[in-house]
Design an enzyme around this catalytic site. Structure first.
Site, mmCIF file in Angstrom:
data_model
loop_
_atom_site.group_PDB
_atom_site.id
_atom_site.type_symbol
_atom_site.label_atom_id
_atom_site.label_comp_id
_atom_site.label_asym_id
_atom_site.label_seq_id
_atom_site.Cartn_x
_atom_site.Cartn_y
_atom_site.Cartn_z
ATOM 1 N N HIS A 48 44.646 43.395 39.486
ATOM 2 C CA HIS A 48 45.488 43.169 40.671
ATOM 3 C C HIS A 48 45.701 44.442 41.493
ATOM 4 O O HIS A 48 46.119 44.369 42.647
ATOM 5 C CB HIS A 48 46.830 42.540 40.270
ATOM 6 C CG HIS A 48 47.804 43.476 39.618
ATOM 7 N ND1 HIS A 48 47.982 43.530 38.250
ATOM 8 C CD2 HIS A 48 48.662 44.385 40.134
ATOM 9 C CE1 HIS A 48 48.921 44.429 37.970
ATOM 10 N NE2 HIS A 48 49.336 44.962 39.103
ATOM 11 N N ASP B 64 43.336 40.739 33.467
ATOM 12 C CA ASP B 64 43.828 41.637 34.512
ATOM 13 C C ASP B 64 43.331 43.062 34.299
ATOM 14 O O ASP B 64 44.055 44.028 34.514
ATOM 15 C CB ASP B 64 45.360 41.619 34.569
ATOM 16 C CG ASP B 64 45.893 42.144 35.907
ATOM 17 O OD1 ASP B 64 45.076 42.312 36.839
ATOM 18 O OD2 ASP B 64 47.108 42.397 36.009
ATOM 19 N N SER C 167 51.284 50.035 37.395
ATOM 20 C CA SER C 167 50.235 49.104 36.983
ATOM 21 C C SER C 167 48.892 49.816 36.871
ATOM 22 O O SER C 167 48.469 50.519 37.793
ATOM 23 C CB SER C 167 50.111 47.962 37.996
ATOM 24 O OG SER C 167 51.218 47.108 37.918
#
Length: 462
Positions: free
Chosen positions: A116, A146, A222
């Site tokens: 993402h 992911d 992230s």
């Protein structure tokens, strides 16, 4: 005179008796404090104990901070400026910039990050801790976990973080989260492993196993590193659960064993190779326990066996309860899926099951899970065997394994058999790929399927 002497003698005698009685009772009730003997136990030094209990994070931080990078993602989208462009597509191009973190995992510049973080990127830029900036090349992605792999190039070697074994991580173990929250580069936070094999249940059918930690993770973290006190990579920081959008006490990371397996698959095969046992499973619950007379409360219940699978050939049966994989304890489905997420097809896994109150061990060769995500329908499908089709009274079809969005998950489509798309028969996932790639994107999609009750239905997706 005699009377006076008599009284004096009586008083003297009475005084003697009183004084003697007082001294007698005083000695009987006296508490004596004796000098204790020297103890055989030597107390430890308080300063020494404190020193032993102190964990030094400086070495781990120094080893890792230079290998965690800032990833900038530039995407270009078209914004409609009138009703015609809104209906037909088009509009003025507009650049949008997002950012996250990444971890250098090899001296030649391979970087693992979250899918993402780099999704839909038209330009990727990586900045190191020394403020050097590089253009990055996208190598491959896996939306299911992911995880994404990108690469930068330079004449000299890059600092990197070696992989640790996430299977051996213990609850309560100290960890560091290294990343770039809110564009604050080279940020290190500390915490402990709060839980393992955590399933966030983002939506039905997308069970994933995460490490949970209370090290502070925020937007921009992230794709960053979760490392142990030895400076080894044990996870890729991926998500938080928060009503505010910011850190509230816990965060989640993809285990390093799973991330490592994904990027090795991308490098070797170009896609992710998923190995499965070939069983239908579920967590133990009061209904199953009562129905089958089960006397345990932890484990994974085998609800069905796929014909010809490794589990079928090994001898695992419906009703078995999986307790261990290669000696690692299995208490719920997330434990099983997390461990198998680090394995490939044809790997052999020792499965310990409980059957009729007795533990049995079976070596199971994993089979390849062949799936295709039909994004326009919002489902993932897999090939099924001729035996399974025959049992359902069908000649062709593919099975829906999970929903790809919360909206589609509401319809509970897992397990249905898609027989036709736009009235064309579907024999396998390659047929589904071909039909979806050749279709007119401006026309609706008709999906024909058999539900769990054996009824044939059709959905129209517009």
């Amino acid at each position: 005179m005699k009377q006076t002497i008599r009284l004096f003698l009586v008083a003297l005698f009475a005084g003697a008796i009183t004084l003697g009685g007082y001294k007698y009772f005083e000695e009987e009730n006296t508490i004596r404090f004796e000098t204790p003997q020297q103890s055989k136990f030597i107390p430890t030094s308080l300063s020494a104990t404190a020193a032993e209990m102190t964990t030094d994070f400086t070495e781990a931080a120094e080893k890792t901070v230079h290998a965690v990078v800032h990833v900038k993602n530039t995407t270009v989208s078209r914004q409609p400026t009138n009703i015609f462009e809104y209906l037909q597509g088009g509009g003025q191009p507009r650049a949008m910039v997002g950012s996250g973190s990444g971890v250098i995992i090899s001296p030649d510049g391979y970087i693992v990050t979250n899918n993402h973080v780099i999704a839909n990127a038209t330009n990727l830029e990586v900045t190191l801790n020394n403020n050097k900036t590089y253009k990055a090349e996208l190598i491959g992605t896996d939306p299911n976990t992911d995880i994404a792999l990108i690469k930068i190039k330079d004449d000299s070697d890059f600092p990197y973080i070696p992989f640790g074994d996430s299977n051996n991580v213990k609850i309560g173990e100290w960890v560091l989260a290294v990343g770039n929250p809110f564009n604050l580069t080279s940020t290190v936070t500390a915490g402990i492993i709060s839980a393992k094999a955590r399933d966030l249940n983002q939506f039905d059918g997308n069970t994933q196993s995460f490490l949970q930690t209370d090290a502070a993770v925020n937007r921009g973290n992230s794709g960053g590193a979760l490392v142990n006190t030895r400076g080894e990579l044990i996870g890729i920081n991926t998500a938080i659960t928060s009503e505010t959008g910011s850190y509230v006490g816990y965060s989640f990371a993809v285990p390093s064993n799973n991330a490592r397996k994904v990027i090795e698959d991308i490098l070797e095969y170009g896609n992710v190779q998923r190995g499965i046992l070939g069983i239908q499973v579920g967590n133990l619950n009061p209904q199953l326990i009562e129905k089958y007379g089960i006397n345990v409360t932890q484990g994974v219940f085998v609800g069905g066996i796929e014909k010809g699978s490794g589990a079928d050939k090994a001898g695992i049966k419906k009703g078995d309860i999986i307790k261990q994989l290669d000696g690692y304890k299995v208490t719920k489905f997330a434990d099983l899926s997390g461990y198998l997420g680090s394995k490939r097809p044809k790997d052999v896994v020792e499965v310990t099951v409980l059957r009729d109150g007795t533990e049995r061990k079976f070596p199971v060769e994993l089979i390849k899970l062949e799936t295709f995500a039909i994004d326009d329908l919002g489902v993932e499908v897999k090939n099924i065997t001729p035996e399974e089709l025959k049992a359902r009274g069908l000649k062709n079809g593919v099975e829906v394994t999970r929903a790809l969005s919360p909206e589609i998950a509401r319809y509970k489509l897992e397990g249905i058999i898609i027989t036709h798309i736009n009235d064309e028969p579907i024999n396998n996932i390659n047929d589904a790929k071909r039909i979806m790639s050749q279709r007119d994107y401006h026309t609706p999609i008709k999906m024909t399927f058999m539900d769990g009750s054996g009824n044939i239905n059709s959905f129209i997706f517009r």
